[in-house]
Write a protein that holds these residues in place. Structure first.
Motif, PDB file in Angstrom:
ATOM      1  N   ARG A 153      27.731  28.871  34.579  1.00 27.72           N
ATOM      2  CA  ARG A 153      27.030  28.644  35.912  1.00 27.72           C
ATOM      3  C   ARG A 153      27.813  28.119  36.947  1.00 27.72           C
ATOM      4  NH1 ARG A 153      22.434  25.108  34.316  1.00 27.72           N
ATOM      5  NH2 ARG A 153      22.047  25.018  36.339  1.00 27.72           N
ATOM      6  N   THR A 209      27.145  39.437  38.456  1.00 28.77           N
ATOM      7  CA  THR A 209      27.662  38.421  37.525  1.00 28.77           C
ATOM      8  C   THR A 209      28.516  38.820  36.495  1.00 28.77           C
ATOM      9  OG1 THR A 209      26.024  37.009  38.189  1.00 28.77           O
ATOM     10  CG2 THR A 209      26.976  36.441  36.384  1.00 28.77           C
ATOM     11  N   ASN A 222      19.050  28.941  36.820  1.00 25.05           N
ATOM     12  CA  ASN A 222      19.779  29.723  37.517  1.00 25.05           C
ATOM     13  C   ASN A 222      21.282  29.507  36.961  1.00 25.05           C
ATOM     14  OD1 ASN A 222      20.655  30.723  40.121  1.00 25.05           O
ATOM     15  ND2 ASN A 222      21.386  28.991  40.866  1.00 25.05           N
ATOM     16  N   LEU A 223      21.196  30.199  35.878  1.00 24.64           N
ATOM     17  CA  LEU A 223      22.547  30.391  35.113  1.00 24.64           C
ATOM     18  C   LEU A 223      23.223  31.614  35.746  1.00 24.64           C
ATOM     19  CD1 LEU A 223      21.480  30.079  31.212  1.00 24.64           C
ATOM     20  CD2 LEU A 223      22.733  28.119  32.759  1.00 24.64           C
ATOM     21  N   ARG A 224      24.483  31.407  35.640  1.00 29.68           N
ATOM     22  CA  ARG A 224      25.419  32.798  35.920  1.00 29.68           C
ATOM     23  C   ARG A 224      25.048  33.794  34.715  1.00 29.68           C
ATOM     24  NH1 ARG A 224      30.141  33.897  36.025  1.00 29.68           N
ATOM     25  NH2 ARG A 224      29.947  35.071  37.932  1.00 29.68           N
ATOM     26  N   ARG A 279      22.370  36.304  36.034  1.00 26.30           N
ATOM     27  CA  ARG A 279      21.723  35.797  37.401  1.00 26.30           C
ATOM     28  C   ARG A 279      21.267  37.008  38.037  1.00 26.30           C
ATOM     29  NH1 ARG A 279      24.551  31.499  40.269  1.00 26.30           N
ATOM     30  NH2 ARG A 279      25.945  33.232  41.014  1.00 26.30           N
ATOM     31  N   ASN A 322      26.293  26.496  39.807  1.00 23.28           N
ATOM     32  CA  ASN A 322      25.603  25.585  41.108  1.00 23.28           C
ATOM     33  C   ASN A 322      25.975  24.070  40.654  1.00 23.28           C
ATOM     34  OD1 ASN A 322      24.125  26.179  38.794  1.00 23.28           O
ATOM     35  ND2 ASN A 322      22.420  25.328  39.685  1.00 23.28           N
TER      36      ASN A 322
END
Length: 318
Positions: free
Chosen positions: A290, A36, A14-16, A32, A292
């Motif tokens: 990222r 982005t 879930n990397l940007r 992602r 999150n």
């Protein structure tokens, strides 16, 4: 492991974004989602390395006399401080986080949160007692970065963001950004900047090219080299060294031929997985972002160390 396999490995993280540029050519680009690429997002403490670049530019332009310039030149109130050592702290010691202030970024004294709740951040930092002789020990301190942002304002006669627009962001094609300020309107030196991943990539490429961008010397090669040189050793649990608001380290591993390899690199690092890695020997820049947040007891995985560095040590993998 090839680039297709790398993409598959990164997908569940879930990397940007993950961008890899080698010899000036973008060889890997992972986002992602489609938004982005064009959205600006927090880069957290990568802001410190941007600020370092602005200090270098201010020195190049003669606004600052150099890294040996004393802190008291910009904050005359230090002449009234009982600890006369504060007057001798230099810009270079601010850049290497070795000014000696008693500071616990988070935990313990919680110096950073206390600064951000104070009515005057710069004064809060200057009023902290010294725990170490200036220049002898690196202590991570976002308050020091706020002092540097204030120094850029005083030296250049313009806001930190305006100075960046004119002499760094503009040349690099960074046209959209957001940047927080402290209660006095000074842009935050230690965090608070929002950029696109491609803006970070251009910034890393500028350093890889020793301060040159499109045939213009944006930052002198001397200051780029000083920025990337490990001036202070870090303390556990950190490893590697620290330059002028840049972290330094070495990739070690075995190549496919069985020979050991060691590649020096330096990088900007921001909370929750924001990174700009510059690897001069490999002519490579890597950007990771990222958003999150996992919390301190559940840090994000070391994407660079686990997934990307092995490929760089073994270029046959590309």
């Amino acid at each position: 492991m090839n680039l297709s396999a790398l993409s598959a490995s990164l997908e569940p993280l879930n990397l940007r974004s993950c961008l890899i540029q080698q010899q000036g050519r973008l060889i890997f680009e992972h986002y992602r989602d489609q938004r982005t690429c064009s959205e600006i997002a927090k880069i957290n403490s990568c802001t410190k390395s941007i600020l370092s670049a602005l200090v270098c530019i201010a020195m190049d332009q003669g606004h600052l006399s150099g890294p040996s310039a004393p802190l008291s030149e910009f904050f005359p109130q230090l002449s009234r401080d009982a600890d006369t050592r504060k007057q001798q702290i230099t810009i270079g010691q601010l850049l290497t986080m070795s000014a000696g202030f008693r500071w616990t970024e988070f935990g313990g004294a919680n110096s950073f949160p206390k600064m951000t709740r104070s009515p005057h951040w710069v004064n809060y930092v200057l009023e902290q007692p010294l725990a170490d002789e200036p220049g002898t020990r690196m202590e991570y301190n976002s308050g020091i970065s706020q002092l540097l942002s204030s120094i850029v304002v005083q030296a250049s006669g313009m806001s930190t963001a305006r100075f960046a627009e004119q002499y760094l962001f503009g040349p690099l094609g960074i046209t959209e950004y957001e940047w927080e300020t402290d209660p006095q309107g000074i842009h935050t030196g230690g965090y608070g900047l929002k950029l696109r991943p491609t803006g970070l990539l251009n910034f890393g490429q500028l350093y890889l090219q020793q301060g040159v961008w499109e045939n213009s010397q944006i930052i002198s090669s001397e200051w780029v080299a000083r920025s990337a040189q490990p001036a202070m050793q870090t303390e556990p649990p950190r490893h590697g060294g620290y330059g002028w608001h840049w972290w330094t380290d070495t990739i070690t591993g075995d190549t496919r031929t069985g020979e050991s390899a060691a590649v020096d690199y330096y990088y900007a690092r921001g909370y929750a997985g924001q990174f700009v890695y510059v690897l001069p020997e490999l002519e490579t820049v890597v950007v990771l972002t990222r958003d999150n947040m996992r919390g301190r007891n559940n840090p994000p995985p070391d994407v660079f160390g686990e997934y990307i560095a092995p490929l760089l040590v073994n270029p046959e993998g590309f």
